[in-house]
Design a protein around this motif. Structure first.
Motif, PDB file in Angstrom:
ATOM      1  N   PHE A 180      35.334  45.972  41.766  1.00  0.00           N
ATOM      2  CA  PHE A 180      36.107  45.698  40.552  1.00  0.00           C
ATOM      3  C   PHE A 180      35.141  45.607  39.380  1.00  0.00           C
ATOM      4  O   PHE A 180      33.944  45.393  39.561  1.00  0.00           O
ATOM      5  N   PHE A 181      35.677  45.797  38.190  1.00  0.00           N
ATOM      6  CA  PHE A 181      34.845  45.786  36.985  1.00  0.00           C
ATOM      7  C   PHE A 181      34.472  44.334  36.683  1.00  0.00           C
ATOM      8  O   PHE A 181      35.329  43.530  36.346  1.00  0.00           O
ATOM      9  N   ASP A 182      33.181  43.997  36.841  1.00  0.00           N
ATOM     10  CA  ASP A 182      32.821  42.579  36.731  1.00  0.00           C
ATOM     11  C   ASP A 182      31.868  42.275  35.578  1.00  0.00           C
ATOM     12  O   ASP A 182      31.376  41.157  35.457  1.00  0.00           O
ATOM     13  N   ASP A 183      31.642  43.295  34.725  1.00  0.00           N
ATOM     14  CA  ASP A 183      30.753  43.051  33.594  1.00  0.00           C
ATOM     15  C   ASP A 183      31.594  42.558  32.407  1.00  0.00           C
ATOM     16  O   ASP A 183      32.058  43.347  31.583  1.00  0.00           O
ATOM     17  N   ILE A 184      31.791  41.265  32.366  1.00  0.00           N
ATOM     18  CA  ILE A 184      32.758  40.704  31.411  1.00  0.00           C
ATOM     19  C   ILE A 184      32.277  40.875  29.964  1.00  0.00           C
ATOM     20  O   ILE A 184      33.084  41.064  29.059  1.00  0.00           O
ATOM     21  N   GLU A 185      30.967  40.859  29.761  1.00  0.00           N
ATOM     22  CA  GLU A 185      30.443  41.070  28.406  1.00  0.00           C
ATOM     23  C   GLU A 185      30.833  42.453  27.882  1.00  0.00           C
ATOM     24  O   GLU A 185      31.323  42.601  26.769  1.00  0.00           O
ATOM     25  N   VAL A 186      30.621  43.477  28.711  1.00  0.00           N
ATOM     26  CA  VAL A 186      30.987  44.843  28.334  1.00  0.00           C
ATOM     27  C   VAL A 186      32.502  44.939  28.141  1.00  0.00           C
ATOM     28  O   VAL A 186      32.997  45.546  27.193  1.00  0.00           O
TER      29      VAL A 186
ATOM     30  N   ARG B   8      35.200  35.614  43.203  1.00  0.00           N
ATOM     31  CA  ARG B   8      34.531  36.199  42.031  1.00  0.00           C
ATOM     32  C   ARG B   8      35.527  37.001  41.175  1.00  0.00           C
ATOM     33  O   ARG B   8      35.465  36.974  39.952  1.00  0.00           O
ATOM     34  N   LEU B   9      36.466  37.681  41.844  1.00  0.00           N
ATOM     35  CA  LEU B   9      37.492  38.427  41.100  1.00  0.00           C
ATOM     36  C   LEU B   9      38.350  37.464  40.259  1.00  0.00           C
ATOM     37  O   LEU B   9      38.572  37.692  39.074  1.00  0.00           O
ATOM     38  N   LEU B  10      38.795  36.373  40.875  1.00  0.00           N
ATOM     39  CA  LEU B  10      39.623  35.415  40.137  1.00  0.00           C
ATOM     40  C   LEU B  10      38.830  34.791  38.997  1.00  0.00           C
ATOM     41  O   LEU B  10      39.342  34.574  37.898  1.00  0.00           O
ATOM     42  N   MET B  11      37.539  34.526  39.258  1.00  0.00           N
ATOM     43  CA  MET B  11      36.701  33.944  38.208  1.00  0.00           C
ATOM     44  C   MET B  11      36.588  34.901  37.014  1.00  0.00           C
ATOM     45  O   MET B  11      36.667  34.483  35.862  1.00  0.00           O
ATOM     46  N   CYS B  12      36.435  36.199  37.305  1.00  0.00           N
ATOM     47  CA  CYS B  12      36.345  37.181  36.206  1.00  0.00           C
ATOM     48  C   CYS B  12      37.643  37.221  35.420  1.00  0.00           C
ATOM     49  O   CYS B  12      37.625  37.262  34.189  1.00  0.00           O
ATOM     50  N   TYR B  13      38.789  37.198  36.108  1.00  0.00           N
ATOM     51  CA  TYR B  13      40.064  37.175  35.383  1.00  0.00           C
ATOM     52  C   TYR B  13      40.148  35.928  34.497  1.00  0.00           C
ATOM     53  O   TYR B  13      40.622  35.994  33.365  1.00  0.00           O
ATOM     54  N   ALA B  14      39.671  34.802  35.018  1.00  0.00           N
ATOM     55  CA  ALA B  14      39.723  33.569  34.215  1.00  0.00           C
ATOM     56  C   ALA B  14      38.836  33.695  32.980  1.00  0.00           C
ATOM     57  O   ALA B  14      39.180  33.204  31.908  1.00  0.00           O
ATOM     58  N   MET B  15      37.690  34.392  33.117  1.00  0.00           N
ATOM     59  CA  MET B  15      36.744  34.482  32.000  1.00  0.00           C
ATOM     60  C   MET B  15      37.222  35.399  30.873  1.00  0.00           C
ATOM     61  O   MET B  15      36.790  35.263  29.735  1.00  0.00           O
ATOM     62  N   ILE B  16      38.118  36.345  31.190  1.00  0.00           N
ATOM     63  CA  ILE B  16      38.572  37.279  30.156  1.00  0.00           C
ATOM     64  C   ILE B  16      39.369  36.554  29.067  1.00  0.00           C
ATOM     65  O   ILE B  16      39.233  36.849  27.889  1.00  0.00           O
ATOM     66  N   ASP B  17      40.195  35.617  29.479  1.00  0.00           N
ATOM     67  CA  ASP B  17      41.035  34.913  28.514  1.00  0.00           C
ATOM     68  C   ASP B  17      41.157  33.459  28.978  1.00  0.00           C
ATOM     69  O   ASP B  17      42.214  33.034  29.451  1.00  0.00           O
ATOM     70  N   PRO B  18      40.053  32.706  28.877  1.00  0.00           N
ATOM     71  CA  PRO B  18      39.999  31.385  29.519  1.00  0.00           C
ATOM     72  C   PRO B  18      41.155  30.478  29.103  1.00  0.00           C
ATOM     73  O   PRO B  18      41.750  29.812  29.951  1.00  0.00           O
TER      74      PRO B  18
END
Ligand code: GTP
Ligand code: MG
Length: 357
Positions: free
Chosen positions: A233-239, A148-158
């Protein structure tokens, strides 16, 4: 001629970014592959529930974090919600027997491994021309969280993150430096090297440090810890998108070139630990230095040639399987890649072909 040189370089970089993007797109799994894999997951979940009715079978690793290539293996984790349950090794043995009886998979139970798993494989079929390889483990909640952490990093700057990671995965597989069993680095290890580079090496950073960002509201220790490990970890990608954006405007091509340069020349292999949680650490501060006391020399040295701290299991070196020869080969490959990209063949597509030859 000298005056046109900067233009040549800029054109190469733009061209390379474009080609890298196109190159990884064609290697993504097809919709059909994804749906066959999801059907397989559901089928296996149904079978496991005949042994453990309160269980769920969840996907982790590349199929779940957005870094999946065509024909990636499937990593599955079985979680059991009831209190009373069998040991992981008993479950592995029972599940192995059941799958052997009820399915067409080739089944290999490994009940006595450090992490007991059942290995499955399926022969090629029209929907899956390359077959399927799948590992089922039990209660590996940390792996679900790091996915889930790696997925969030991917979503920040796909675009930048996924293109870099996917390219490096293909490159490391084609160059045969992606086999922990043979002394080189796992895909997971390469992904952590990329994130470390984007969070801690690049200045300004391409990614924020999700594990160090303050939570939106206070959270209790029970909610941040899994056993002794802090998994917050901070996982609210929208915020996050509203609050943080990168000042770094480098293209994928510039980042890739710099990645290879950093890991061939600048990373402190002898003393440094790459930690996405805390930045560059010292082997000494983690007790991972080459231990020179009698009897321990080879052991610590062999295990800690390359040091990459797991984001949540911080006492765990993800690259402990990398041997002296393995590291020598990996660094040689970083140098080779750097060299190819410095020469700048007149067409970027030629550079990519040569990198992955
Ligand atoms: P491909 O299978 O090559 O597509 O890559 P992948 O992204 O699935 O990576 P890999 O198979 O190396 O690892 C799958 C998952 O297992 C990772 O996402 C992690 O969750 C977990 N994992 C793998 N290696 C380690 C490790 O050394 N430590 C921990 N804690 N988890 C690991
Ligand atoms: Mg995998």
């Amino acid at each position: 001629a000298a005056a046109t040189r900067p233009n040549v370089k800029l054109r190469f970089l733009a061209d390379l970014s474009h080609c890298l993007f196109d190159f990884v797109i064609q290697l993504l799994p097809t919709a059909e592959e994804m749906s066959v894999k999801e059907d397989v997951r559901k089928l296996l979940e149904r079978l496991i529930r005949t042994i453990e009715p309160d269980s769920r079978l969840l996907s982790f690793g590349s199929t779940a974090n957005g870094f999946s290539l065509r024909n990636s293996d499937m990593d599955l984790c079985c979680l059991i919600d009831s209190g009373e349950r069998l040991s992981a090794s008993d479950l592995v043995t029972m599940l192995g027997d059941l799958l052997e009886r009820e399915t067409k998979f080739h089944v290999k139970p490994l009940p006595h491994a450090r992490i007991p798993i059942v290995k499955l494989s399926l022969d090629p079929s029209p929907g899956l021309p390359l077959g399927i390889a799948c590992d089922i483990g039990f209660e590996n909640r940390l792996a679900l969280e790091n996915t889930r952490l790696l997925m969030c990093y991917a979503m920040i700057d796909p675009t930048r993150v996924r293109t870099l990671v996917l390219f490096l995965k293909v490159w490391s597989k084609r160059r045969k430096i992606n086999s922990p069993y043979k002394g080189t680095l796992s895909s997971y290890g390469y992904v952590l090297l990329v994130i470390f580079f984007l969070v801690h090496v690049k200045n300004p950073p391409v990614l924020p440090n999700l594990q160090q960002m303050p939570p939106l509201r206070p959270i209790s220790k029970e909610d941040t810890h899994l056993g002794a490990n802090n998994i917050w970890f901070f996982d609210d990608i929208e915020v996050l998108r509203q609050r943080w954006h990168s000042e770094n405007t480098e293209s994928v091509a510039e980042l890739l070139i710099d990645f290879f340069r950093y890991y061939s020349r600048d990373f402190l292999y002898n003393t440094g630990v790459a930690s996405i949680r805390a930045g560059l650490l010292k082997k000494e501060s983690k007790g991972w230095q080459n231990d020179l006391s009698p009897g321990r020399v080879n052991d610590a040295r062999e295990r800690n040639r390359l040091c990459i701290e797991d984001p949540f299991e911080t006492e765990f070196n993800v690259s402990r399987c990398v041997t002296k020869d393995g590291l020598y080969t990996i660094r040689g490959e970083f140098m080779r890649a750097s060299r190819i990209l410095q020469v700048r063949p007149d067409r970027a597509i030629v550079a990519i072909a040569e990198l992955c030859a």
